[in-house]
Structures are given as C-alpha cells and as structure tokens.
Design an enzyme around this catalytic site. Structure first.
Site, PDB file in Angstrom:
ATOM      1  N   ASP A 286     100.344  93.955  97.643  1.00 53.51           N
ATOM      2  CA  ASP A 286      99.353  94.996  97.374  1.00 53.51           C
ATOM      3  C   ASP A 286      99.757  96.308  98.047  1.00 53.51           C
ATOM      4  OD1 ASP A 286      96.622  95.863  96.492  1.00 53.51           O
ATOM      5  OD2 ASP A 286      96.321  96.044  98.656  1.00 53.51           O
ATOM      6  N   GLU A 335     102.995  96.497  94.055  1.00 54.58           N
ATOM      7  CA  GLU A 335     102.119  97.563  93.576  1.00 54.58           C
ATOM      8  C   GLU A 335     102.413  98.773  94.460  1.00 54.58           C
ATOM      9  OE1 GLU A 335      97.375  98.604  92.960  1.00 54.58           O
ATOM     10  OE2 GLU A 335      98.069  97.500  94.700  1.00 54.58           O
TER      11      GLU A 335
END
Length: 609
Positions: A286, A335
């Site tokens: 993330d 990401e």
C-alpha cells in the site's frame, strides 16, 4: 534465573510440551510472559536477555490456544508484536496453531501474462450478511461465481488485525495476526486452500507505510518504555521514527522506523510469513511512495533527508530479493501512484524489484475520458497515451483498471464509474455503454487487468465497510448480462479459445486515432499471425458506423470476437451490426491492408483471424 531459549524464531513458537517466547525489547529491564499457562502471573515466566535487545525463554506447560501477553518491567502489559492470533486489537495474544491440513497441494500460479485480478473487501463481498468470524468462509461459498466470471486471482484488502470489526483494513494494529472478525488465521488458510482448489491465486494487501493509528498502545506503541523528544513531545518508541520522519497522512507519529534493522526484519518477516505459512501468491504494498519518501515525492535528490536515508527503499529491495530467490513465481505489486519507473526496475539495476505497480495514468485518464459529458471534449490523445504507457519498457509492470477501492469510495471523494458518467442515473444507457467501453479497454490494453468487486454487475453504490455488495443485481438477473460481458472479455483476454493470443502479448500499436469522430483502434500481438493478431476498435462517440474504414495488419477474413453493443448484454443496447470483414491489400493507417468494420456508439469490438 531464566534461561534463554536455543530454539529459533520470534513471537510464540509451540514445541512439544511448551512454547518458546522471544521478543525484541532493547530498553526493558525485565520481560515476562503472562497467560493461561501461569494464571496470568506477571513474574512466573521470566524471559532471559540474549544480549542484543532480545529476550527469550522456553515455557513448559504453555500450549496452542493459550492467551498471553508480555509484561515489560513488571507493569507494562503488551500484546506480542508478532502474535499470529489475537482476541482483538486491544485484547491479548493467542498462541496460534501452526499446523493446517492443506488439501490443495498442486496449485500452480497462473502465468503473469494471463492474470486477471478481482479486488475484494473480505468484509463486504460475501453474498449475504454472516455471523462473527465467518467472512472468509462466506467468500469460499462464492468462489464458483468468480471462477465462472473467469478471473484467476483475488486480491484481498488488508487482513491484518485492525481496530474494531469494520474497516477497510488500512489501519493495522497487529500485522502478524489475521483479523479476528473475518475468521482469524485458520479462516484465511481455509480461503487460500479453497481458492487454490478452484484455480484461483490469492494476493494480500500489506500496509507498511504506517501502522494504526488506533489501538497501537496495546502492542507496538512505546513497547518497552516511554519516549520523549528533547522538547518533551511524546513519541512512539522503538518501532517508529521518533522525529519529523514519523509523520504520515494517516497519523503524525506512526511511520515505522525503517532505519532500525530490527524493524526492517519485523516487516520483512511479516511479508514472507504470508507467502510461506499462508501460501498466498502475491503481495501488494500500500502506498509505497510513503515508504520511499516522507512526503511521497520523487522530485528530490537521492540524498534528500525526506528519502529516509534510503532505508525504506532498501526494505522494499530486500523483500523483493528474498521472494525472487525463494519463490520467484509469486508476484509483488506496488501502489506507488507516482509513475516512478524505478519501483519496478530490478534490484540489480538499482530498482526496488517490485514486479508490477498500479498505473495511475491509466485509471485517471480513462475515467476522465469516459466521464466527460460532451463527446467533443474527450481527449483521445490522452487515452492513446494510457493504452501505450508502460514502466521500463515492460507492459506487465503495470496493473490497469478503472475501479479500485480508492476510486469508488465517497470517503475519498470518489464514486463508482457509472455514477461519474451519469450522476444519479448509474443504470442509464450512457452509464452502461461508457462503463463497459472502459471494461473493454482494461481487458485489451497491455498490462495486468483488475476489476473491483461489483463492477461486473454494475454496482453503483459507493464502496465502504458498512454495507455488503448488492448481489440482487446479479441474483435477480437485471444486470447478469453485464456480468456476461465481463466474462466474455476476460475469456478473450486469457485466450481461452486460442483466437486472441495477442491480448496476452507484449506489443501494442495504436494505429488509428480519429479525434473528430472519437474513434481509436489498436493492434495487439505477441508473435503475430492467425489466432495471435488482435485489433480493437473503440468508439468514444455517440454515433455508430456501419462501414468505418481502418487499417489491418494482415489480409483475409477477420472475425468479430466481441461486440459490446450486443443486446444479449443488455436489452437497452442497440445490437449494432458488427460482422466480420475481409482485409484487402491497399495500406491504411500505416498497416498493409484495409477493411470496413461496423461499430456501435460508445462501443468496442475485438477482431482476430
């Protein structure tokens, strides 16, 4: 006098007749294990110092299923930072059972050029509300739905133990434990095992750019003592930066201290645990941009202090190298959202070695083109750039999508693509036509395609953690045709019938762009030839064409394998005639042949030989 253990491992490691406890607490004066095995006594089971900030002991009588906590300096009770199971994020650790009866032992990871990812939130995907601890088991009951759809990888939003029972999962309190409200460690293993039995890979989302911020005080926050800066500001202690580098968008003091080798090992061991003990097939990091840089910036020199002295970067490189050395068929995703080519560059070339990253250029460009109200304002040049974009020259270093949890959540100021296209009328002709045109671009552009839960049944409710996906849209049949559209696209993308190999290929040529009439056409191929060459025609305008002339790479018959305007997908679609065509010599668009094709408004057709 306690005796340190000679057995390896961190946390609580069962052995016949007892449990080894080991923890890192460099500023502690004493450490004990307290739990069901000693009546909760803070002194009955002391750990011995090992000389490097670690403490350990073998505790006879402790066993799987016993609750436990560490007691620091006689009065600071803490959940084991490496507890594999907890009662809840502010509760106690449980000595987890490492054994599991795996049934699917011959699963093979799909080739990366065939991957189609289905992102889901374990708490809201199941087709019905379920009781406590049953989310993973409920998902198992829906796996056949995903198999029929044709996806071959499910990507779960974070499953680490988080605050409360409702969350997206991006507030991890205990990163080694599996969220108890979902079903805990056994539940996740059952899901992975069942998915593998159906031919589905499982990817997990990991949150290493920050921890918490809620409920950290029960575990890692100030784990072995208070910590204050010179000006008296209270900070997080050994697991966190204790200065300005601690700030993140998710809290002002909760960035892990990547500069400490023990913290890097903590995160690295966590990543490998999911791959080895849970047999997951891929990991997504993330917002890796906040691991690389305090402010997620790229426009600073390498030696800028906001780059955290390179330690976050080295953490990503270490994890990548470990995976490549031991399980290279498993995939890592980032990401990063900063179009940083070095993230997916091999570590041997100075990169972070992550295999692929979410492509923010694609999602934002394509969504903008589809949601723009007026045809004349659609920027096909930008769409062409999105189709052609790649990192480091490799098309599979990017994940392409039009919806993700971030892109469809009102919490982020976002909404579903259909709502973006036609606010308040997400089931209108315009919303259905242009959103499915987007689906065709996702499945035919170079890269690894991904869809978000419900996209395939025209879910228009925004994503959040407090309501389930609206399965009535499928069960009652109203949008089952849209599901079939996605199914057909996915099968073509995966080349199920051996007629569209080029959609798994590395090459793309956007050979036709009509900015006036808003028609784009591109050629996909791997080696070329019948069954390999694929041509995609995408009409971004509200006018259909019965005889639109384009170039084609080879002469002879070309067959329409997919027409998004087929009325079988939705009764409101126009069934615009898009029959096969024959390519004749006489170049067009820089290709050796030409032919006329039919394409409906806001539609895509896929042709191959």
């Amino acid at each position: 006098m306690a005796t340190r253990s000679t057995r390896p491992g961190m946390g609580a490691i069962p052995y016949p007749g007892g449990v080894t406890f080991r923890v890192w607490a460099p500023f502690a004066g004493s450490v004990s294990a307290a739990g069901a095995f000693n009546g909760g006594s803070p002194t009955a089971s002391p750990l011995a110092p090992e000389g490097d900030g670690h403490w350990s002991a073998d505790v006879p009588g402790a066993a799987v299923g016993h609750d436990y906590r560490f007691v620091i300096d006689g009065g600071r009770w803490r959940i084991d930072p490496r507890a594999r199971q907890v009662t809840h994020s502010s509760g106690v650790g449980i000595v987890a059972d490492p054994e599991f009866d795996w049934r699917s032992n011959d699963f093979a990871m799909p080739p990366w050029d065939e991957l189609v990812i289905y992102q889901m939130h374990p708490g809201t995907f199941p087709d019905r509300p379920v009781g406590p601890d049953q989310e993973f088991d409920a998902i198992i009951g829906d796996l056949d739905y995903l198999v029929e759809l044709g996806v071959n990888a499910i990507q779960l939003l974070p499953t680490g133990e988080f605050f409360g029972d409702l969350s997206w999962g991006y507030n991890p309190a205990n990163i080694f434990a599996v969220e108890s409200s979902y079903g805990g460690p056994k539940g996740l293993k059952r899901l992975v095992d069942a998915a593998h039995g159906k031919g589905l890979a499982v990817f997990l989302d990991l949150v290493y750019n920050h921890l918490g911020p809620q409920d950290l005080g029960a575990s890692v926050w100030q784990f072995d003592g208070w910590f204050r800066t010179h000006d008296g500001d209270e900070m997080g202690g050994i697991y966190f930066y204790n200065d300005w580098r601690a700030r993140t968008p998710w809290g002002h003091k909760n960035r892990p201290d990547y500069g400490r080798p023990e913290v890097r090992s903590f995160l690295r061991d966590n990543a490998l645990m999911w791959l080895e003990e849970y047999r997951v097939d891929g990991l997504r990091f993330d917002m890796s941009c906040y691991i690389r840089n305090v402010d997620a910036r790229d426009d600073v020199p390498p030696d800028d202090p906001t780059n955290l002295d390179g330690w976050g970067w080295n953490l990503l490189r270490w994890i990548s190298d470990e995976i490549d050395a031991h399980e290279p068929w498993k995939i890592t995703l980032a990401e990063d959202m900063r179009r940083n080519h070095a993230v997916t560059r091999p570590t041997s070339e100075g990169g972070a070695g992550i295999d692929s990253q979410w492509d923010d250029l694609f999602v934002h460009t394509v969504r903008a083109a589809l949601a723009t109200p007026r045809d004349e304002d659609r920027d096909l040049g930008a769409v062409q750039g999105a189709v052609e974009h790649r990192y480091g020259g490799d098309p599979f270093r990017r994940v392409v999508y039009t919806e993700s949890h971030d892109e469809v959540a009102t919490k982020n100021g976002k909404r579903r693509l259909t709502e973006d296209i036609h606010p308040g009328q997400a089931d209108s002709w315009y919303a259905k036509k242009r959103s499915t045109l987007g689906a065709a671009l996702v499945m035919t552009s170079p890269g690894i395609p991904m869809i978000f839960q419900g996209q395939e049944i025209l879910e228009w409710l925004p994503f959040d953690d407090d309501h389930y996906m609206d399965w009535d849209k499928y069960d009652e049949g109203r949008f089952r045709g849209i599901y079939h559209l996605y199914r057909d696209l996915i099968r073509l993308r995966r080349n199920w019938s051996d007629r569209t190999r080029g959609l798994r290929g590395r090459h793309v040529n956007v050979f036709h762009r009509n900015d006036r009439d808003k028609v784009l056409a591109f050629h996909r191929w791997q080696d070329g030839g019948p069954g390999d060459d694929v041509v995609v025609v995408a009409n971004f305008g509200d006018r259909g064409y019965q005889g639109y002339t384009i170039g084609l790479p080879r002469p002879g018959p070309w067959h329409v394998r997919f027409n998004s305007d087929w009325q079988g997908y939705d009764g409101a679609f126009g069934d615009f005639p898009s029959d096969g065509t024959t390519a004749e010599p006489g170049g067009r668009d820089g290709l050796p042949c030409r032919a006329d094709v039919g394409v409906g408004p806001y539609s895509a057709i896929i042709l191959s030989q």
